[in-house]
Design a protein around this motif. Structure first.
Motif, short mmCIF file in Angstrom:
data_model
loop_
_atom_site.label_atom_id
_atom_site.label_comp_id
_atom_site.label_asym_id
_atom_site.label_seq_id
_atom_site.Cartn_x
_atom_site.Cartn_y
_atom_site.Cartn_z
N TYR A 105 0.77 -1.13 -0.13
CA TYR A 105 0.04 -0.20 -0.13
C TYR A 105 0.77 1.27 0.01
N ASN A 106 0.25 2.29 -0.33
CA ASN A 106 0.89 3.58 -0.20
C ASN A 106 1.15 4.12 1.28
N TYR A 107 2.22 4.47 1.47
CA TYR A 107 2.24 4.79 3.03
C TYR A 107 1.50 6.11 3.40
N SER A 108 1.57 7.14 2.32
CA SER A 108 0.84 8.24 2.96
C SER A 108 -0.51 7.94 2.91
N ASP A 109 -1.19 7.28 2.26
CA ASP A 109 -2.58 6.87 2.41
C ASP A 109 -3.05 6.25 3.91
N ILE A 110 -2.08 5.03 4.36
CA ILE A 110 -2.08 4.57 5.47
C ILE A 110 -1.83 5.34 6.61
N GLN A 111 -1.06 6.32 6.63
CA GLN A 111 -0.65 7.25 7.47
C GLN A 111 -1.62 8.21 8.00
N SER A 112 -2.46 8.70 6.95
CA SER A 112 -3.45 9.71 7.16
C SER A 112 -4.56 8.84 7.86
N PHE A 113 -4.84 7.69 7.33
CA PHE A 113 -5.96 6.89 7.65
C PHE A 113 -5.75 6.57 9.32
N VAL A 114 -4.39 6.05 9.72
CA VAL A 114 -4.15 5.70 10.99
C VAL A 114 -4.00 7.15 11.89
N GLU A 115 -3.65 8.07 11.33
CA GLU A 115 -3.68 9.36 12.21
C GLU A 115 -5.20 9.73 12.52
N GLU A 116 -6.04 9.77 11.71
CA GLU A 116 -7.40 10.12 11.74
C GLU A 116 -8.06 9.00 12.60
N PHE A 117 -8.11 7.80 12.22
CA PHE A 117 -8.84 6.84 12.97
C PHE A 117 -8.24 6.52 14.45
N SER A 118 -7.07 6.51 14.75
CA SER A 118 -6.52 6.08 15.97
C SER A 118 -6.69 7.35 16.85
N GLU A 119 -6.62 8.38 16.36
CA GLU A 119 -6.59 9.84 17.23
C GLU A 119 -5.42 9.59 18.20
N LEU A 120 -4.07 9.03 17.91
CA LEU A 120 -3.11 8.91 18.89
C LEU A 120 -2.31 10.00 18.80
N GLY A 121 -2.18 10.91 18.00
CA GLY A 121 -1.38 12.14 17.82
C GLY A 121 -0.13 11.81 17.90
N GLY A 122 0.57 12.56 18.79
CA GLY A 122 2.07 12.59 18.90
C GLY A 122 2.59 11.13 19.47
N ALA A 123 1.64 10.35 20.04
CA ALA A 123 1.90 9.07 20.53
C ALA A 123 2.61 8.09 19.61
N LEU A 124 2.02 8.45 18.17
CA LEU A 124 2.43 7.66 17.17
C LEU A 124 4.11 7.87 16.82
N ARG A 125 4.57 8.86 17.42
CA ARG A 125 6.10 8.82 17.29
C ARG A 125 6.74 7.99 18.30
N MET A 126 6.12 7.67 19.30
CA MET A 126 6.53 6.80 20.57
C MET A 126 6.52 5.16 20.25
N PRO A 127 7.56 4.63 20.95
CA PRO A 127 7.60 3.09 20.56
C PRO A 127 6.39 2.43 21.00
N VAL A 128 5.80 1.62 20.45
CA VAL A 128 4.44 0.77 20.79
C VAL A 128 4.72 0.11 22.09
N LYS A 129 5.77 -0.17 22.51
CA LYS A 129 5.84 -0.65 24.22
C LYS A 129 5.37 0.20 25.12
N THR A 130 5.55 1.40 24.69
CA THR A 130 5.02 2.46 25.90
C THR A 130 3.52 2.83 25.77
N TYR A 131 2.85 2.03 25.10
CA TYR A 131 1.24 2.14 24.93
C TYR A 131 0.55 1.49 25.95
N SER A 132 -0.50 2.24 26.02
CA SER A 132 -1.55 1.48 27.30
C SER A 132 -2.41 0.49 26.34
#
Lengths: 260, 215
Positions: free
Chosen positions: B97-124
């Motif tokens: 898939y095209n990364y920019s499409d996935i990126q915008s979908f993930v940002e919009e759907f997950s609403e994780l904001g700046g946390a997307l720049r953090m390692p996933v192991k730090t997530y709740s």
């Protein structure tokens, strides 16, 4: 044909993605980032080369000792680090198995290819730097250096395909692997020219497949003066059965892998 | 269509083995929503892993004639040391898939904001569920495998998930593991009860749920 080219496309895509992922997880994006891939073999080769130079003087077997050590040591480090990277490689990467286009052999292949690229970059880098200083000779025949690398890598990868599934079956293998690779050092061909050994010892070391690759590389660098001893067929004749066994074992172990 | 034929799966347990699936048969037609219920440890997650090809059965066969997502759950599928963005990049690459499409979908759907720049192991676990949903909805599959993550997250996020899954993708097949019978009743057209390593199905959903309640 269309089916094949589609499958090939997926395979290339997966290997590329896995390589980039492995680079990011291992080296991160801090300071020199991906260039660390050649850092370790480079340091090893240069430091060991200098130690030998200090201990034994400028020449060994009639050639410059630093070039001799560097040309032997970098492939040897590849040999050892690719083994240690393949130990428990499947468990460490089990999250990848959530994606069905990723096969466990891809995991091994990617780890090995990254080691290979890093070590070949280190080799080229050292050759260029030492060449600019007038120490590294202009290679006698580059195609033999590449052929030697190919033989050496083929054998190393074949062993990895056996070692990786073995290390998943029993933790004892994991503990034994480092000492075994250490004991393999004399049989890597890194620290001698076969022609300089006694006839009966020559006979023994030539049973070791990587020695043939090493002799080819050295022939490619130094030319016929070192009287290289190698067979074109022996390494392949040993490596291919090992690889076939390894692939069968990978297939077999896949069935038992527990993924969190 | 997905067809499971006589699946057996056992795990090493001390010196012996524990057989979790003892011959499961299951067919999921395209567009069908199948719920899987059972007590803890009945093998629901194990079954969904076999369907998704994450683990392989000891014997029996899974035949997949439609594209199937990876099992959506709290763990797995991520690399914990990578950031949310890097995980998205990896998913985009391996699925072509095209990364920019996935990126915008993930940002919009997950609403994780700046946390997307953090390692996933730090997530709740709630954040993980958001990312997991975002990533698997970003890739189009004919069948989604959903392992219990439905009930995570706040009300707003649940609403979004339901909309994306059951309205926008209402035509897709789904295999849903859940302990929440109201979700099962609302969504699923069929329900399978896993008991003693076998898959049971009664005439109606209510009969199957009733048997589960009697366990």
């Amino acid at each position: 044909m269309g089916h094949f080219s589609k499958g090939w496309g997926v395979q290339v895509r997966v290997l590329k993605a896995l390589m980039l992922r492995e680079l990011t997880t291992r080296f991160g994006r801090e300071n020199i980032g991906f260039l660390w891939i050649m850092g370790e073999p480079l340091l090893f080769a240069i430091l060991v080369g200098l130690v030998w130079r200090a201990m034994k003087g400028p020449f060994e077997f009639g050639v410059d000792i630093v070039v001799f050590v560097v040309s032997g040591y970098i492939p040897l480090v590849l040999f050892r680090s690719s083994f240690s990277r393949s130990i428990q490689a499947f468990t460490a990467n089990s999250a990848l198995l959530y994606h069905r286009q990723i096969k466990i052999i891809d995991i091994l292949l990617v780890r090995f290819l990254l080691e290979l690229i890093g070590h070949m970059m280190a080799y080229l880098f050292v050759a260029l730097v030492l060449g600019a200083l007038g120490i590294f000779p202009w290679p006698y025949d580059i195609s033999f250096i590449l052929l030697g690398w190919f033989y050496y890598s083929l054998f190393s990868f074949a062993i990895c395909t056996v070692l990786a599934p073995l290390s998943e079956t029993n933790e004892v293998f994991e503990k034994l692997a480092p000492v075994t690779t250490y004991l393999m050092v004399p049989f890597s061909g890194a620290f001698f020219m076969v022609s300089a050994l006694k006839k009966d010892i020559q006979h023994i070391v030539l049973y070791s497949p990587p020695v043939h690759g090493m002799e080819m590389m050295r022939y490619g660098i130094f030319g016929p003066s070192i009287d290289p001893q190698f067979s074109y067929t022996y390494t392949i004749a040993v490596s291919l059965p090992f690889m076939a066994l390894g692939l069968a074992m990978c297939r077999w172990i896949r069935r038992d892998l527990v993924v969190e | 269509m997905i067809e499971c034929r006589n699946l057996h799966k056992s795990y090493r347990l001390g010196h012996g083995r524990r057989e979790v699936l003892k011959g499961v048969n299951l067919t999921v037609s395209s567009g069908e929503k199948v719920g899987i219920i059972g007590r803890n440890g009945a093998g629901k997650t194990t079954l969904i892993k076999q369907i998704g090809g994450v683990e392989l059965p000891n014997s029996g066969k899974v035949i997949c004639r439609m594209s199937t997502s990876w099992p959506l759950g709290f763990n797995g599928a991520f690399q914990g040391s990578l950031t949310g963005y890097d995980n998205a990049r990896f998913i985009a690459r391996i699925y072509g898939y095209n990364y920019s499409d996935i990126q915008s979908f993930v940002e919009e759907f997950s609403e994780l904001g700046g946390a997307l720049r953090m390692p996933v192991k730090t997530y709740s676990s709630g954040m993980r569920a958001r990312l997991a949903f975002a990533l698997s909805l970003a890739i189009e599959f004919d069948c989604y495998l959903i392992d219990e993550v439905m009930l995570v997250g706040d009300a707003d996020f649940q609403r979004k998930c339901r909309f994306e899954l059951f309205e926008k993708r209402g035509d897709r097949a789904m295999v849903i593991v859940s302990h929440d019978m109201s979700t099962i009743r609302e969504i699923c057209g069929r329900v399978i009860l896993l008991r003693d390593g076998l898959a049971l199905e009664h005439e109606t959903i209510e009969d199957t749920i009733e048997e589960y309640n009697r366990l």
